[in-house]
Enzyme design. Structure first.
Site, PDB file in Angstrom:
ATOM      1  CG  ASP A   1      -6.799  -4.796   5.981  1.00  0.00           C
ATOM      2  OD1 ASP A   1      -6.328  -4.968   7.114  1.00  0.00           O
ATOM      3  OD2 ASP A   1      -7.322  -3.721   5.613  1.00  0.00           O
TER       4      ASP A   1
ATOM      5  CG  ASN B   1      -0.222  -0.149   2.500  1.00  0.00           C
ATOM      6  OD1 ASN B   1       0.585   0.691   2.841  1.00  0.00           O
ATOM      7  ND2 ASN B   1      -0.461  -1.246   3.215  1.00  0.00           N
TER       8      ASN B   1
END
Ligand code: CTP
Length: 399
Positions: A275, A206
């Protein structure tokens, strides 16, 4: 009351050092003056000696026998080194580790907090070299008491005027108080993204740069805590005197957090842990000729989830982060409760220029008792200070 060494260098603002000594003494501090030899050309050491009732130290190999090893003995006893006024020259020497007189050598020998209050002409202060040296001192853990804008001794108006005496003394008080609060305390901070491999050359990750977590690590260290930083891949240099453990995946991060959890008092989960991760990691590079791969994702392990059910959970203060694109306050309150956190720092990642990868952020800090701090847009450095203040206030509520 603390033992303070006041380092005085050869800025024209040197005359203010007398008032500074008096102001520190009024707060019951014991002041020992160290001067650079150029400073003695502005003011005689006898003046400072009279004010402090202590011989002023200037030379490394002074005439007195005792002066020869004084920098080591004094370093052990000193609780705060305050350099005011600090010239561009002493700042440059400290930044690069030049130790050619008592003061610059003393800086290398002390373990206590150090405050530098620069005072110089505006062009010198704003010179990229001076700014780079100040940034380096900050990295080394030094607290900078920023100069003010105003009338300068060189006859010009501008940045570079020594901060007001009260400002310097208040900062000294604050630094000494926070040292007390964090003495012998350990903090664990996670930072940066995680990388979840797809094959030997590809991964998903990310946009986290790690800047917020690294600023927090530096701030924790500056406040006197022992800091363990568990960092995902970033391009940032390791903060000075911080134990840095570099990891790649969420799993590795969890393993390291588990390892240190018992020994720390505060955990700040600033990392943007992935995640999801690919369910399977390919052993060899997926070739284009094989077509477009179909990747199945699974959830990564929830590190905070693991900590919350840990038998030692109640002994720790756990601070989580929330990255949100909408309903910041409502989401933050929900996560604070659902995750059973002590504090949460929620940032809005939908505005350009703040949040991920940026030097600035705009956060909402909430604690379990309903305390709310909205930072407004501030540098991540300033925000890290606000976060520590919120943790300190929360800790006081617990006692
Ligand atoms: N976190 C964690 N373990 C994970 C993922 C996240 O411990 N596997 C931590 C982060 O470090 C952060 C907090 O959980 O402190 C919240 O992360 P965030 O991504 O905002 O929240 P999520 O719970 O993942 O919810 P969502 O992504 O759905 O908003």
């Amino acid at each position: 009351m603390a033992k303070i060494v006041l380092g005085v260098s050869s800025s024209i603002a040197i005359y203010k050092a007398c008032d500074l000594i008096r102001a520190l003494q009024k707060r019951n501090h014991e002041v020992q003056v160290v001067m650079t030899s150029k400073a003695t050309q502005f003011i005689s050491p006898h003046l400072f000696q009279a004010l402090t009732a202590k011989p002023v130290l200037v030379n490394l190999f002074g005439e007195r026998e005792a002066e020869r090893l004084e920098h080591i003995n004094l370093a052990r006893q000193t609780e705060l080194l305050l350099i005011a006024p600090a010239t561009a020259n002493i700042i440059a020497k400290m930044a690069t580790g030049i130790a050619d007189d008592f003061l610059s050598t003393f800086y290398l020998a002390v373990e206590c907090p150090v405050i530098v209050a620069p005072a110089m002409n505006e062009a010198m202060y704003l010179h990229p070299r001076t700014q780079a040296n100040l940034a380096e001192l900050y990295r080394q853990g030094v607290v900078i008491c920023e100069p003010e804008k105003g009338y300068l001794a060189c006859g010009e108006e501008g940045w570079g005027r020594l901060a007001e005496i009260e400002t310097i003394v208040d900062l000294a008080q604050k630094v000494l108080a926070s040292r007390e609060k964090w003495k012998n305390k350990k903090i664990l901070i996670t930072a940066g993204p995680t990388r979840e491999p797809i094959d030997p050359v590809r991964f998903i990750s990310n946009r986290s740069s790690g800047k917020m977590g690294y600023e927090l690590a530096q701030e924790g260290r500056r406040r006197g805590a022992e800091v363990i930083l568990i960092s995902g891949p970033t391009s940032l240099p390791s903060p000075y005197k911080v134990k840095v453990i570099r990891v790649e995946t969420a799993n590795e991060m969890k393993r390291e957090v588990e390892k240190y959890f018992d020994e720390v008092e505060v955990i700040i989960m600033a990392a943007a842990v992935a995640d999801f991760r690919p369910a399977e990691v390919m052993n060899s590079k997926w070739k284009k000729t094989q077509g477009v791969p179909e990747i199945k994702f699974v959830l990564t392990e929830d590190i905070l989830g693991y900590l919350m059910v840990h038998p030692l959970r109640q002994e720790k203060i756990i601070v989580g982060f929330a990255a949100e694109t909408e309903n910041l306050e409502a989401e933050a309150k929900k996560k604070l409760k659902e995750k059973g956190l002590d504090l949460i720092v929620a940032n809005n990642i939908s505005c350009p220029g703040i949040g991920f990868e940026a030097d600035f952020n705009d956060v909402l800090i909430l604690d379990r008792y309903g305390q709310q701090i909205h930072s407004g847009i501030k540098s991540k450095r300033e925000i890290s200070q606000l976060i520590f203040e919120a943790i300190e206030a929360y800790r006081e509520k617990l006692t």
